[in-house]
Design a protein around this motif. Structure first.
Motif, PDB file in Angstrom:
ATOM      1  N   ASP A 199      -2.849  -3.866   4.670  1.00  0.00           N
ATOM      2  CA  ASP A 199      -2.614  -3.744   6.101  1.00  0.00           C
ATOM      3  C   ASP A 199      -3.978  -3.728   6.801  1.00  0.00           C
ATOM      4  O   ASP A 199      -4.689  -2.722   6.767  1.00  0.00           O
ATOM      5  CB  ASP A 199      -1.843  -2.452   6.373  1.00  0.00           C
ATOM      6  N   GLU A 200      -4.337  -4.850   7.414  1.00  0.00           N
ATOM      7  CA  GLU A 200      -5.668  -4.979   8.016  1.00  0.00           C
ATOM      8  C   GLU A 200      -5.917  -3.935   9.089  1.00  0.00           C
ATOM      9  O   GLU A 200      -7.000  -3.351   9.164  1.00  0.00           O
ATOM     10  CB  GLU A 200      -5.864  -6.383   8.603  1.00  0.00           C
ATOM     11  N   GLY A 201      -4.939  -3.646   9.923  1.00  0.00           N
ATOM     12  CA  GLY A 201      -5.115  -2.651  10.981  1.00  0.00           C
ATOM     13  C   GLY A 201      -5.383  -1.264  10.421  1.00  0.00           C
ATOM     14  O   GLY A 201      -6.293  -0.563  10.885  1.00  0.00           O
ATOM     15  N   PHE A 211      -6.471   3.113  -1.994  1.00  0.00           N
ATOM     16  CA  PHE A 211      -6.112   2.936  -0.591  1.00  0.00           C
ATOM     17  C   PHE A 211      -4.726   2.314  -0.474  1.00  0.00           C
ATOM     18  O   PHE A 211      -3.909   2.755   0.318  1.00  0.00           O
ATOM     19  CB  PHE A 211      -7.148   2.064   0.125  1.00  0.00           C
ATOM     20  N   SER A 212      -4.476   1.270  -1.281  1.00  0.00           N
ATOM     21  CA  SER A 212      -3.180   0.601  -1.185  1.00  0.00           C
ATOM     22  C   SER A 212      -2.893  -0.240  -2.421  1.00  0.00           C
ATOM     23  O   SER A 212      -3.795  -0.594  -3.172  1.00  0.00           O
ATOM     24  CB  SER A 212      -3.123  -0.295   0.061  1.00  0.00           C
ATOM     25  N   CYS A 213      -1.617  -0.533  -2.580  1.00  0.00           N
ATOM     26  CA  CYS A 213      -1.127  -1.480  -3.590  1.00  0.00           C
ATOM     27  C   CYS A 213      -0.275  -2.498  -2.848  1.00  0.00           C
ATOM     28  O   CYS A 213       0.463  -2.143  -1.941  1.00  0.00           O
ATOM     29  CB  CYS A 213      -0.251  -0.782  -4.627  1.00  0.00           C
ATOM     30  N   ARG A 253      -8.854  -1.262   8.851  1.00  0.00           N
ATOM     31  CA  ARG A 253      -9.886  -1.256   9.895  1.00  0.00           C
ATOM     32  C   ARG A 253     -10.048   0.155  10.472  1.00  0.00           C
ATOM     33  O   ARG A 253     -11.158   0.643  10.660  1.00  0.00           O
ATOM     34  CB  ARG A 253      -9.519  -2.237  11.003  1.00  0.00           C
ATOM     35  N   MET A 254      -8.943   0.829  10.750  1.00  0.00           N
ATOM     36  CA  MET A 254      -9.003   2.192  11.289  1.00  0.00           C
ATOM     37  C   MET A 254      -9.645   3.145  10.282  1.00  0.00           C
ATOM     38  O   MET A 254     -10.443   4.009  10.660  1.00  0.00           O
ATOM     39  CB  MET A 254      -7.603   2.681  11.661  1.00  0.00           C
ATOM     40  N   THR A 255      -9.316   2.996   9.013  1.00  0.00           N
ATOM     41  CA  THR A 255      -9.893   3.855   7.983  1.00  0.00           C
ATOM     42  C   THR A 255     -11.393   3.625   7.875  1.00  0.00           C
ATOM     43  O   THR A 255     -12.175   4.574   7.825  1.00  0.00           O
ATOM     44  CB  THR A 255      -9.216   3.604   6.625  1.00  0.00           C
TER      45      THR A 255
END
Length: 99
Positions: free
Chosen positions: A71-73, A65-67, A76-78
């Motif tokens: 990014d909380e937003g 998803f990320s490194c 959250r959307m995902t």
């Protein structure tokens, strides 16, 4: 249930913030969170397999998803988009059959 894997390093502010974000989101979403140290055999394997160049590395159901900073937003959307149908979604009003 969404399985999340967090690849972390000790004494990392970014990793600590990611843990906080996952803690808050676990109250809203059904999450299983597994933390794996980058220095471990499993952590090195995941970093090589998913090209995790900086920590934290976050995998959702085994997909990167990320490194770096989470990014909380965006997360959250995902999570909202993969939530099972009917879970915490308000019911639609009945359809008027007279038309």
């Amino acid at each position: 249930m969404t399985e999340m894997t967090l690849v972390t390093e000790p004494r990392s502010d970014s990793c600590d913030r990611a843990k906080e974000v996952l803690h808050y989101l676990s109250a809203e979403f059904e999450l299983t969170v597994t933390e794996i140290a980058l220095a471990s055999d499993e952590g090195r394997r995941l970093a090589a397999e998913h090209a995790i160049l900086t920590t934290p590395g976050l995998l959702l159901d085994g997909v990167l998803f990320s490194c770096g900073e989470v990014d909380e937003g965006r997360l959250r959307m995902t999570l909202a988009s993969i939530r099972p149908i009917g879970h915490a979604v308000p019911a639609l009003p009945p359809v008027d059959q007279r038309r």
